[in-house]
Design an enzyme around this catalytic site. Structure first.
Site, PDB file in Angstrom:
ATOM      1  N   VAL A  46       0.761  -1.062   0.182  1.00  0.00           N
ATOM      2  CA  VAL A  46       0.087  -0.025   0.154  1.00  0.00           C
ATOM      3  C   VAL A  46       1.063   1.378   0.082  1.00  0.00           C
ATOM      4  O   VAL A  46       0.460   2.093  -0.864  1.00  0.00           O
ATOM      5  CB  VAL A  46      -0.934  -0.082   1.091  1.00  0.00           C
ATOM      6  CG1 VAL A  46      -1.963   1.460   1.137  1.00  0.00           C
ATOM      7  CG2 VAL A  46      -1.961  -1.101   1.016  1.00  0.00           C
ATOM      8  N   CYS A  47       2.120   1.314   1.037  1.00  0.00           N
ATOM      9  CA  CYS A  47       3.017   2.500   0.965  1.00  0.00           C
ATOM     10  C   CYS A  47       3.043   2.834  -0.402  1.00  0.00           C
ATOM     11  O   CYS A  47       3.105   4.178  -0.698  1.00  0.00           O
ATOM     12  CB  CYS A  47       4.029   1.980   1.800  1.00  0.00           C
ATOM     13  SG  CYS A  47       3.550   1.371   3.399  1.00  0.00           S
ATOM     14  N   PRO A  48       3.662   2.305  -1.394  1.00  0.00           N
ATOM     15  CA  PRO A  48       4.317   3.145  -2.600  1.00  0.00           C
ATOM     16  C   PRO A  48       3.151   3.580  -3.309  1.00  0.00           C
ATOM     17  O   PRO A  48       3.120   4.630  -4.104  1.00  0.00           O
ATOM     18  CB  PRO A  48       4.884   1.877  -3.339  1.00  0.00           C
ATOM     19  CG  PRO A  48       4.274   0.804  -2.879  1.00  0.00           C
ATOM     20  CD  PRO A  48       3.948   0.864  -1.482  1.00  0.00           C
ATOM     21  N   LEU A  51       2.650   6.814  -1.455  1.00  0.00           N
ATOM     22  CA  LEU A  51       3.783   7.766  -1.620  1.00  0.00           C
ATOM     23  C   LEU A  51       3.830   8.418  -2.921  1.00  0.00           C
ATOM     24  O   LEU A  51       4.389   9.488  -3.257  1.00  0.00           O
ATOM     25  CB  LEU A  51       4.939   7.092  -1.061  1.00  0.00           C
ATOM     26  CG  LEU A  51       5.209   6.814  -0.031  1.00  0.00           C
ATOM     27  CD1 LEU A  51       6.464   5.999   0.374  1.00  0.00           C
ATOM     28  CD2 LEU A  51       4.901   8.046   1.083  1.00  0.00           C
TER      29      LEU A  51
END
Length: 187
Positions: A46-48, A51
């Site tokens: 999920v993080c990318p 970001l």
């Protein structure tokens, strides 16, 4: 306990930005608006997406005088490795803070001690270094940079126009509300 109006503690961390390592301290955030965007870890799922969404809006944040600091408990070396390995992360121009000891995550009350990583926490910091808005959500739900930009704009507006408040879905240029004692009595 609410973190609204909590002053960010003194800190000194290593960071990665546009191909360079640097040191960031509390002094770097004073005098301007900032967003601290905590995420669990580099090289995750999920993080990318979050970001990248933030990277796509970064110029708009800069136009309103707001710096972005993404933060994970990874080192600045891991940030660089992720940047070098991922086309998505290569888009990032904002500063990626390294918090391998979890000191920042603990100060913002988002540290998951048993996992050694941070919750998904987003904090809007005013020029005096105080938290004026924040949200912390489950690790499996991504955030929206458009809504974050709107909340920064609303926070800036009410800081400048102390006698006005922003209603739900407020956008720059839209009408605001001016609370009065007469209106309060009607509620």
């Amino acid at each position: 306990m609410s973190l609204i109006n909590k002053e960010v503690s003194d800190f000194k961390v290593q960071a990665f930005q546009t191909g360079e390592f640097k040191e960031i301290t509390k002094q770097n955030i004073l005098g301007k608006w900032s967003v601290f965007f905590f995420y669990p870890a580099d090289f995750t799922f999920v993080c990318p997406t979050e970001l990248e969404d933030l990277a796509d809006k970064y110029d708009e944040f800069k136009k309103i005088g707001c710096d972005i600091y993404s933060v994970s408990c990874d080192s600045h070396f891991v940030h660089k490795a992720w940047h070098d390995a991922s086309k998505t992360i290569r888009k990032i121009q904002y500063t990626m803070l390294a918090d391998p000891t979890g000191a920042l995550a603990r100060d913002f009350d988002v540290m998951i001690e048993e996992d050694g990583m941070a919750e998904r926490g987003t904090f809007i910091i005013n020029p005096e270094g105080k938290i004026v808005a924040y949200e912390v959500i489950a690790g499996n739900v991504g955030r929206n940079a458009d809504e974050l930009l709107r909340r920064v704009q609303a926070s800036q507006f009410v800081a400048e126009h102390g006698d006005e408040v922003c209603p739900a879905k407020w956008q720059p240029g839209a009408e605001t509300l001016k609370p009065s004692l007469d209106l309060v009595g009607l509620l």
